[in-house]
Write a protein that holds these residues in place. Sequence first.
Motif, PDB file in Angstrom:
ATOM      1  N   GLN A  12      34.892  46.924  33.011  1.00  0.00           N
ATOM      2  CA  GLN A  12      35.498  45.638  32.685  1.00  0.00           C
ATOM      3  C   GLN A  12      36.955  45.677  33.121  1.00  0.00           C
ATOM      4  OE1 GLN A  12      34.814  44.136  28.758  1.00  0.00           O
ATOM      5  NE2 GLN A  12      36.707  42.981  28.750  1.00  0.00           N
ATOM      6  N   PHE A  13      37.392  44.581  33.797  1.00  0.00           N
ATOM      7  CA  PHE A  13      38.753  44.485  34.282  1.00  0.00           C
ATOM      8  C   PHE A  13      39.372  43.178  33.810  1.00  0.00           C
ATOM      9  CE2 PHE A  13      36.398  47.034  37.342  1.00  0.00           C
ATOM     10  CZ  PHE A  13      37.222  48.155  37.486  1.00  0.00           C
ATOM     11  N   ASP A  14      40.598  43.244  33.317  1.00  0.00           N
ATOM     12  CA  ASP A  14      41.373  42.063  32.957  1.00  0.00           C
ATOM     13  C   ASP A  14      42.548  42.026  33.924  1.00  0.00           C
ATOM     14  OD1 ASP A  14      39.819  41.289  30.696  1.00  0.00           O
ATOM     15  OD2 ASP A  14      40.746  42.915  29.568  1.00  0.00           O
ATOM     16  N   THR A  15      42.590  40.969  34.772  1.00  0.00           N
ATOM     17  CA  THR A  15      43.596  40.912  35.833  1.00  0.00           C
ATOM     18  C   THR A  15      44.263  39.550  35.899  1.00  0.00           C
ATOM     19  OG1 THR A  15      42.055  40.132  37.520  1.00  0.00           O
ATOM     20  CG2 THR A  15      42.225  42.506  37.232  1.00  0.00           C
ATOM     21  N   LYS A  16      45.410  39.513  36.557  1.00  0.00           N
ATOM     22  CA  LYS A  16      46.064  38.239  36.822  1.00  0.00           C
ATOM     23  C   LYS A  16      45.330  37.545  37.963  1.00  0.00           C
ATOM     24  CE  LYS A  16      50.582  36.215  37.630  1.00  0.00           C
ATOM     25  NZ  LYS A  16      52.018  36.493  37.781  1.00  0.00           N
ATOM     26  N   LYS A  33      32.396  43.253  34.716  1.00  0.00           N
ATOM     27  CA  LYS A  33      32.913  42.000  34.168  1.00  0.00           C
ATOM     28  C   LYS A  33      34.381  41.894  34.561  1.00  0.00           C
ATOM     29  CE  LYS A  33      33.512  39.556  29.800  1.00  0.00           C
ATOM     30  NZ  LYS A  33      33.318  39.654  28.348  1.00  0.00           N
ATOM     31  N   LEU A  34      34.733  40.779  35.183  1.00  0.00           N
ATOM     32  CA  LEU A  34      36.095  40.562  35.672  1.00  0.00           C
ATOM     33  C   LEU A  34      36.662  39.307  35.014  1.00  0.00           C
ATOM     34  CD1 LEU A  34      38.324  41.326  37.699  1.00  0.00           C
ATOM     35  CD2 LEU A  34      37.145  39.945  39.379  1.00  0.00           C
ATOM     36  N   THR A  35      37.690  39.478  34.205  1.00  0.00           N
ATOM     37  CA  THR A  35      38.379  38.364  33.565  1.00  0.00           C
ATOM     38  C   THR A  35      39.726  38.211  34.259  1.00  0.00           C
ATOM     39  OG1 THR A  35      37.315  38.908  31.464  1.00  0.00           O
ATOM     40  CG2 THR A  35      39.237  37.453  31.371  1.00  0.00           C
ATOM     41  N   TYR A  36      40.017  37.005  34.741  1.00  0.00           N
ATOM     42  CA  TYR A  36      41.238  36.784  35.512  1.00  0.00           C
ATOM     43  C   TYR A  36      41.869  35.451  35.125  1.00  0.00           C
ATOM     44  CZ  TYR A  36      38.352  33.652  38.273  1.00  0.00           C
ATOM     45  OH  TYR A  36      37.526  32.639  38.659  1.00  0.00           O
ATOM     46  N   SER A  37      43.159  35.289  35.496  1.00  0.00           N
ATOM     47  CA  SER A  37      43.860  34.075  35.092  1.00  0.00           C
ATOM     48  C   SER A  37      44.297  33.185  36.256  1.00  0.00           C
ATOM     49  CB  SER A  37      45.091  34.441  34.251  1.00  0.00           C
ATOM     50  OG  SER A  37      45.950  35.306  34.963  1.00  0.00           O
ATOM     51  N   GLU A  38      44.294  33.705  37.499  1.00  0.00           N
ATOM     52  CA  GLU A  38      44.750  32.899  38.633  1.00  0.00           C
ATOM     53  C   GLU A  38      43.819  33.032  39.835  1.00  0.00           C
ATOM     54  OE1 GLU A  38      48.717  33.880  39.834  1.00  0.00           O
ATOM     55  OE2 GLU A  38      49.535  33.604  37.830  1.00  0.00           O
ATOM     56  N   GLY A  39      43.741  31.961  40.634  1.00  0.00           N
ATOM     57  CA  GLY A  39      43.042  32.002  41.917  1.00  0.00           C
ATOM     58  C   GLY A  39      41.530  31.997  41.821  1.00  0.00           C
ATOM     59  N   THR A  54      25.427  41.290  40.260  1.00  0.00           N
ATOM     60  CA  THR A  54      25.516  41.385  38.797  1.00  0.00           C
ATOM     61  C   THR A  54      26.960  41.242  38.298  1.00  0.00           C
ATOM     62  OG1 THR A  54      25.650  43.804  38.841  1.00  0.00           O
ATOM     63  CG2 THR A  54      23.446  42.823  38.647  1.00  0.00           C
ATOM     64  N   LEU A  55      27.867  40.822  39.164  1.00  0.00           N
ATOM     65  CA  LEU A  55      29.256  40.605  38.781  1.00  0.00           C
ATOM     66  C   LEU A  55      29.351  39.415  37.819  1.00  0.00           C
ATOM     67  CD1 LEU A  55      32.321  41.163  39.211  1.00  0.00           C
ATOM     68  CD2 LEU A  55      32.209  39.510  41.095  1.00  0.00           C
ATOM     69  N   GLN A  56      30.112  39.590  36.740  1.00  0.00           N
ATOM     70  CA  GLN A  56      30.362  38.514  35.787  1.00  0.00           C
ATOM     71  C   GLN A  56      31.828  38.115  35.907  1.00  0.00           C
ATOM     72  OE1 GLN A  56      29.222  39.550  31.782  1.00  0.00           O
ATOM     73  NE2 GLN A  56      27.542  40.814  32.526  1.00  0.00           N
ATOM     74  N   LEU A  57      32.064  36.851  36.199  1.00  0.00           N
ATOM     75  CA  LEU A  57      33.423  36.335  36.341  1.00  0.00           C
ATOM     76  C   LEU A  57      33.766  35.462  35.153  1.00  0.00           C
ATOM     77  CD1 LEU A  57      33.220  35.290  40.085  1.00  0.00           C
ATOM     78  CD2 LEU A  57      34.449  37.250  39.160  1.00  0.00           C
ATOM     79  N   GLN A  58      34.938  35.682  34.566  1.00  0.00           N
ATOM     80  CA  GLN A  58      35.389  34.849  33.456  1.00  0.00           C
ATOM     81  C   GLN A  58      36.825  34.422  33.692  1.00  0.00           C
ATOM     82  OE1 GLN A  58      34.740  36.881  29.740  1.00  0.00           O
ATOM     83  NE2 GLN A  58      32.683  36.062  29.611  1.00  0.00           N
ATOM     84  N   SER A  59      37.064  33.126  33.480  1.00  0.00           N
ATOM     85  CA  SER A  59      38.391  32.561  33.672  1.00  0.00           C
ATOM     86  C   SER A  59      38.477  31.255  32.903  1.00  0.00           C
ATOM     87  CB  SER A  59      38.623  32.304  35.167  1.00  0.00           C
ATOM     88  OG  SER A  59      39.831  31.635  35.372  1.00  0.00           O
ATOM     89  N   SER A  60      39.707  30.818  32.648  1.00  0.00           N
ATOM     90  CA  SER A  60      39.872  29.502  32.023  1.00  0.00           C
ATOM     91  C   SER A  60      39.498  28.407  33.020  1.00  0.00           C
ATOM     92  CB  SER A  60      41.307  29.317  31.544  1.00  0.00           C
ATOM     93  OG  SER A  60      42.199  29.426  32.635  1.00  0.00           O
TER      94      SER A  60
END
Length: 98
Positions: A12-16, A33-39, A54-60
């Motif tokens: 799991q990665f939390d990135t900008k 699981k990749l949680t990011y805030s930009e782009g 199987t990549l899971q992308l999460q963002s606002s």
Amino acid sequence: MNIKNIVIEDSQFDTKKALTIVDADGITLKNVKLTYSEGAGAVVYNSKNVDLSTLQLQSSQKPTIKVLGSKTSAVKLPKEVKGEQLSISKEVAKNAVK
């Protein structure tokens, strides 16, 4: 020189900014699981044998994947990424993305 044969599993990665794969061969992300805030969620450019199925992308924002480059081939994407969430450039071969 291309990056080759990278496998990342159960992480799991939390990135900008999210994920960018450029000039690579043999990249596999299994249960990542990749949680990011930009782009965009992921950008794949001139790469082959890339498995993000199987990549899971999460963002606002609504997660998106961009596939670019005339040398891109054999890219597997998550089935839930479709429609407006997926951008494939005209230079990518029609059968290059699954």
